[in-house]
Design an enzyme around this catalytic site. Structure first.
Site, mmCIF file in Angstrom:
data_model
loop_
_atom_site.group_PDB
_atom_site.id
_atom_site.type_symbol
_atom_site.label_atom_id
_atom_site.label_comp_id
_atom_site.label_asym_id
_atom_site.label_seq_id
_atom_site.Cartn_x
_atom_site.Cartn_y
_atom_site.Cartn_z
ATOM 1 N N GLY A 77 0.785 -1.227 0.000
ATOM 2 C CA GLY A 77 0.000 0.000 0.000
ATOM 3 C C GLY A 77 0.814 1.273 0.000
ATOM 4 O O GLY A 77 0.260 2.359 0.220
ATOM 5 N N ASP A 78 2.117 1.180 -0.237
ATOM 6 C CA ASP A 78 2.996 2.353 -0.350
ATOM 7 C C ASP A 78 4.181 1.941 -1.221
ATOM 8 O O ASP A 78 4.062 1.030 -2.029
ATOM 9 C CB ASP A 78 3.425 2.838 1.037
ATOM 10 C CG ASP A 78 3.695 4.342 1.066
ATOM 11 O OD1 ASP A 78 4.468 4.812 0.209
ATOM 12 O OD2 ASP A 78 3.139 5.046 1.925
#
Length: 491
Positions: A281-282
């Site tokens: 997610g990053d």
């Protein structure tokens, strides 16, 4: 009876039975000894689960192979229960304590068998192998009251999200040597969903902890495991030396899982990351070295880092990043044989005034971009600071960044190099680039305050800030202005 010797040799055999039989006996003994040694090496290799025998491995730098362990333990030897409900923190602690006493003999290996092993955070020890069998899952307890608080990282000044202490990592180690985390693709699961929800609701009082964090340690091997759903950054080697990360899978939801970076080498030296899949997610990988005045004071660069044969995805951020926390400096980085797919950005360098430090001697080779919004990014206005104490005169430098063999399809903006009057980007080089576009208008090769060159023909056509050379390295056209600005964030 099958004749072993030709008939012409039969007489000689009969005439000299003693010395020949002695020779045969010696030969058979030698073969037997070699067979036993070979079997022992293979067995030792498998049980220790190091990537292979030392002479079969090669890398960007010389590496120390982890030693075979003097003792082998199972988690169940210490009373572990793998039902996903029983808390096993004290079990892990007792096992680590037993291994800590074996350092002079080569250390010990802790096998985690198939099952769901719920635990609060625990520490590793030197000369230790943590081995996760197939079907083994270490589960981080969701209740943050079980997670210890630690001082802020010295190169960050305070917790990344809040002032003051920060939560520790699920699996932690400090000032260690000779650490192996490996297995038959067992899993370490941080159960981050509860953390992400509390973070979004702003009910946490401290910075979330990583899944695995090793600090001030050396001779580290992490291989053949799955890491997933970290509360925060997933794998965080901090001020470590001689780190190998190979054949790992790192997973988190591509949205709704804030700051779940895959791997963050932070002020580290001699790092190899290879043969892995990361979808988080990053940033999939973010190379760091401290934040603003705290990172400048700490003064530990990240250097000699090789990333190769990675497949990564980051819908909300970038495949491979350097920074933005790079105040200690980042140098001698090689990224090769990389695939970035369905990501917001492909490869990125990010910094800002106040960071200080440098990014230099970075090489990207054989990169494939598949359905990426912005392929190559250098951003110099990433204005996120720990506090108001940063020095506006601490201006970072970016120089000697090479891109070669850059290919792909479905890319909206292949290049966006956003230098500034304060942070002029120097020594950028492009060669062998052909990227299929998903956006057919102009301004897809965007530049501002950048100096560099293009060797040979590339697609799309480069910005006018760059000098043009032919394939033989002969200057064809010199740029009339490196300060031309053609940045459009609306694309």
């Amino acid at each position: 009876m099958v004749e072993i010797f030709p008939s012409g040799w039969r007489l000689q055999f009969q005439q000299h039975p003693r010395w020949l039989m002695g020779l045969l006996t010696t030969h058979r003994t030698l073969v037997l000894v070699l067979w036993i040694v070979g079997l022992s090496l293979v067995f030792g290799w498998q049980t220790s689960s190091v990537e292979g025998l030392a002479f079969f491995r090669w890398g960007a730098m010389s590496r120390t192979s982890p030693r075979l362990r003097a003792a082998l333990y199972n988690l169940t030897d210490f009373g572990g229960v793998g039902d996903g409900k029983t808390l096993n923190t004290e079990v892990f602690e007792r096992a680590v304590e037993a291994i800590s006493k074996l350092g002079a003999r080569g250390g010990g290996q802790l096998n985690v068998p198939s099952g769901l092993w719920l635990t609060a955070p625990f520490n590793l020890t030197s000369h230790m192998t943590l081995f996760l069998a197939e079907g083994a899952v270490i589960l981080g307890i969701e209740d943050e009251s079980y997670w210890p608080l630690m001082p802020p990282l010295p190169s960050y000044g305070y917790g990344r999200e809040h002032r003051g202490p920060r939560y520790g990592s699920l699996i932690h180690g400090q000032n260690l040597k000779d650490i192996v985390i490996t297995g038959h693709n067992g899993t370490i699961n941080g159960q981050g969903q509860a953390w992400w929800t509390k973070y979004k609701k702003k009910v946490l009082n401290y910075t979330r902890g990583p899944l695995v964090q090793l600090m001030w340690s050396k001779d580290i091997v992490i291989s053949n495991i799955t890491l997933r759903d970290s509360p925060f950054w997933t794998l965080h080697p901090y001020d470590c030396k001689n780190v190998t990360i190979s054949n790992v899978t790192i997973l988190a939801p591509v949205s709704g899982a804030p700051n779940t970076d895959g791997i963050d080498p932070d002020s580290c030296e001699d790092v190899l990351i290879e043969n892995s899949y990361i979808c988080v997610g990053d940033d999939a990988v973010a190379i760091k070295s401290g934040w603003d005045q705290y990172g400048i004071t700490y003064g530990r660069p990240s250097t000699n880092i090789t990333l190769r044969n990675l497949t990564v995805r980051s819908v909300v951020s970038a495949g491979i990043s350097i920074g933005s926390e790079m105040s200690g400096g980042v140098s001698n980085v090689t990224v090769e044989d990389l695939i970035v797919w369905e990501s917001r950005r492909g490869i990125r360098i990010k910094t800002a005034v106040g960071r200080g430090g440098y990014v230099r001697d970075v090489f990207y080779h054989n990169v494939t971009l598949d359905k990426v919004r912005v392929g190559i990014v250098i951003k110099t206005d990433y204005n996120e600071h720990p506090d108001d104490g940063f020095d506006p005169k601490a201006v970072p430098t970016i120089e000697n960044v090479t891109f070669s063999g850059i290919h792909g399809q479905g890319v909206r903006v292949p290049v966006r190099i956003h230098g500034s009057e304060e942070i002029f980007v120097k020594g950028v080089s492009f060669q062998d680039m052909s990227v299929g576009l998903s956006y057919k208008k102009k301004h897809v090769f965007q530049c501002s305050y950048v100096e560099g060159r293009v060797i040979g023909s590339i697609f799309p056509a480069p910005c006018e800030n760059l000098d043009l050379y032919d394939e033989q390295g002969k200057l064809v056209k010199r740029s009339m202005s490196h300060n031309v600005t053609d940045i459009d964030y609306d694309i």
